[in-house]
Design a protein around this motif. Structure first.
Motif, short mmCIF file in Angstrom:
data_model
loop_
_atom_site.label_atom_id
_atom_site.label_comp_id
_atom_site.label_asym_id
_atom_site.label_seq_id
_atom_site.Cartn_x
_atom_site.Cartn_y
_atom_site.Cartn_z
N ASN A 37 -24.33 -26.96 4.66
CA ASN A 37 -25.08 -26.91 5.90
C ASN A 37 -24.84 -28.21 6.66
OD1 ASN A 37 -26.48 -28.58 4.22
ND2 ASN A 37 -28.45 -27.63 4.49
N GLN A 38 -24.66 -28.13 7.94
CA GLN A 38 -24.25 -29.29 8.73
C GLN A 38 -25.42 -30.06 9.33
OE1 GLN A 38 -21.06 -30.44 9.07
NE2 GLN A 38 -20.64 -28.95 7.50
N ASP A 39 -26.65 -29.62 9.12
CA ASP A 39 -27.78 -30.30 9.74
C ASP A 39 -28.39 -31.38 8.86
OD1 ASP A 39 -28.95 -28.68 7.87
OD2 ASP A 39 -30.26 -27.63 9.26
N GLY A 40 -27.85 -31.61 7.67
CA GLY A 40 -28.33 -32.68 6.81
C GLY A 40 -29.49 -32.32 5.92
N ARG A 41 -30.01 -31.11 6.07
CA ARG A 41 -31.12 -30.69 5.21
C ARG A 41 -30.61 -30.32 3.84
NH1 ARG A 41 -34.08 -26.19 8.45
NH2 ARG A 41 -31.92 -25.75 8.87
N GLU A 43 -30.36 -28.32 0.36
CA GLU A 43 -30.45 -26.97 -0.19
C GLU A 43 -30.25 -27.11 -1.71
OE1 GLU A 43 -31.35 -23.29 -0.43
OE2 GLU A 43 -31.13 -24.09 1.59
N GLY A 68 -25.75 -30.48 0.50
CA GLY A 68 -25.77 -30.76 1.93
C GLY A 68 -26.76 -31.85 2.31
N GLN A 70 -28.46 -35.59 2.85
CA GLN A 70 -27.99 -36.89 3.30
C GLN A 70 -28.29 -37.96 2.26
OE1 GLN A 70 -29.82 -37.66 7.07
NE2 GLN A 70 -28.66 -36.08 8.11
N SER A 87 -36.82 -33.62 4.08
CA SER A 87 -35.98 -32.44 3.95
C SER A 87 -34.51 -32.76 3.74
CB SER A 87 -36.13 -31.54 5.18
OG SER A 87 -35.68 -32.22 6.34
N GLU A 88 -34.10 -34.00 4.00
CA GLU A 88 -32.69 -34.38 3.83
C GLU A 88 -32.42 -35.08 2.50
OE1 GLU A 88 -34.65 -38.01 5.60
OE2 GLU A 88 -34.86 -35.87 5.90
#
Length: 106
Positions: A37-41, A43, A68, A70, A87-88
């Motif tokens: 996932n590219q939003d840094g959250r 999973e 995924g 950060q 969340s990251e």
């Protein structure tokens, strides 16, 4: 005299703030392959492979990339942890022997 000093102090403060801001010209570390996932959250299911393996810096980085996230950290049974949810961030929970028992985000 006072207005001139105030102007100089204001100018100096502005120069310092500009110097501290992050600009796009600074060189960055090379980016790694795209994460799921590219939003840094985070999973956590992407890092499930880590369960049952001994904790290490290499495993932590592999799990971080696979999830995924950060940020990532290994938590041992007696570690003090903060209570905020991020969340990251990926958490790898190790048992007393240093083996990953579970993974979660936060």
């Amino acid at each position: 005299m006072f207005p001139m000093r105030a102007s100089l102090v204001s100018l100096l403060a502005a120069v310092i703030l500009v110097g501290c801001s992050s600009g796009g010209t600074a060189s960055k570390a090379p980016e790694v392959a795209a994460a799921p996932n590219q939003d840094g959250r985070c999973e956590a299911s992407g890092a499930a492979f880590a369960v049952g393996k001994p904790a290490s810096a290499e495993l932590l980085e592999q799990a971080r990339k696979a999830s995924g996230a950060q940020l990532a950290r290994v938590l041992k049974p007696d570690d003090a942890v903060t209570l905020e949810y991020r969340s990251e961030r990926l958490n790898l929970h190790a048992d007393e022997k240093g083996v990953i028992a579970r993974v979660n985000c936060g």
